[in-house]
Design a protein around this motif. Structure first.
Motif, PDB file in Angstrom:
ATOM      1  N   PHE A  37       0.838  -1.188   0.000  1.00  0.00           N
ATOM      2  CA  PHE A  37       0.000   0.000   0.000  1.00  0.00           C
ATOM      3  C   PHE A  37       0.875   1.241   0.000  1.00  0.00           C
ATOM      4  N   THR A  38       0.426   2.256  -0.698  1.00  0.00           N
ATOM      5  CA  THR A  38       1.079   3.559  -0.647  1.00  0.00           C
ATOM      6  C   THR A  38       0.062   4.570  -0.138  1.00  0.00           C
ATOM      7  N   CYS A  39       0.571   5.697   0.301  1.00  0.00           N
ATOM      8  CA  CYS A  39      -0.308   6.712   0.871  1.00  0.00           C
ATOM      9  C   CYS A  39       0.255   8.087   0.539  1.00  0.00           C
ATOM     10  N   ASP A  40      -0.570   8.961  -0.003  1.00  0.00           N
ATOM     11  CA  ASP A  40      -0.134  10.286  -0.423  1.00  0.00           C
ATOM     12  C   ASP A  40      -0.493  11.394   0.578  1.00  0.00           C
ATOM     13  N   LEU A  41      -0.775  11.033   1.802  1.00  0.00           N
ATOM     14  CA  LEU A  41      -1.096  12.047   2.802  1.00  0.00           C
ATOM     15  C   LEU A  41       0.185  12.757   3.236  1.00  0.00           C
ATOM     16  N   ARG A  47      -0.491   9.612   7.734  1.00  0.00           N
ATOM     17  CA  ARG A  47      -0.017   8.426   6.993  1.00  0.00           C
ATOM     18  C   ARG A  47       0.028   7.215   7.914  1.00  0.00           C
ATOM     19  N   ALA A  50      -3.455   5.969   8.559  1.00  0.00           N
ATOM     20  CA  ALA A  50      -4.006   5.284   7.384  1.00  0.00           C
ATOM     21  C   ALA A  50      -3.494   3.844   7.318  1.00  0.00           C
ATOM     22  N   PHE A  51      -2.207   3.661   7.583  1.00  0.00           N
ATOM     23  CA  PHE A  51      -1.640   2.307   7.552  1.00  0.00           C
ATOM     24  C   PHE A  51      -2.125   1.475   8.742  1.00  0.00           C
TER      25      PHE A  51
END
Length: 59
Positions: A37-41, A47, A50-51
């Motif tokens: 998974f990637t996250c752009d926050l 971030r 989210a994870f």
């Protein structure tokens, strides 16, 4: 109310079940051993949260 509701809220049990079911289908169809998974926050805490939410789906 926070301007970033994802930072403090958790998806409801029904929503978690639906997301988990969709991820299970994806894993079954692709025969993948893992997901990345990637996250752009921008904010580090956002971030991490989210994870954490994604990690909770494994339980």
């Amino acid at each position: 109310m926070s301007s970033r509701p994802w930072a403090t809220s958790r998806p409801g049990a029904d929503r978690r079940r639906k997301i988990r079911a969709r991820l299970d289908v994806l894993l079954e169809q692709t025969q993948a051993d893992e997901l990345i998974f990637t996250c752009d926050l921008y904010e580090t805490a956002d971030r991490h949260r989210a994870f954490e939410i994604v990690a909770e789906l494994r339980q």
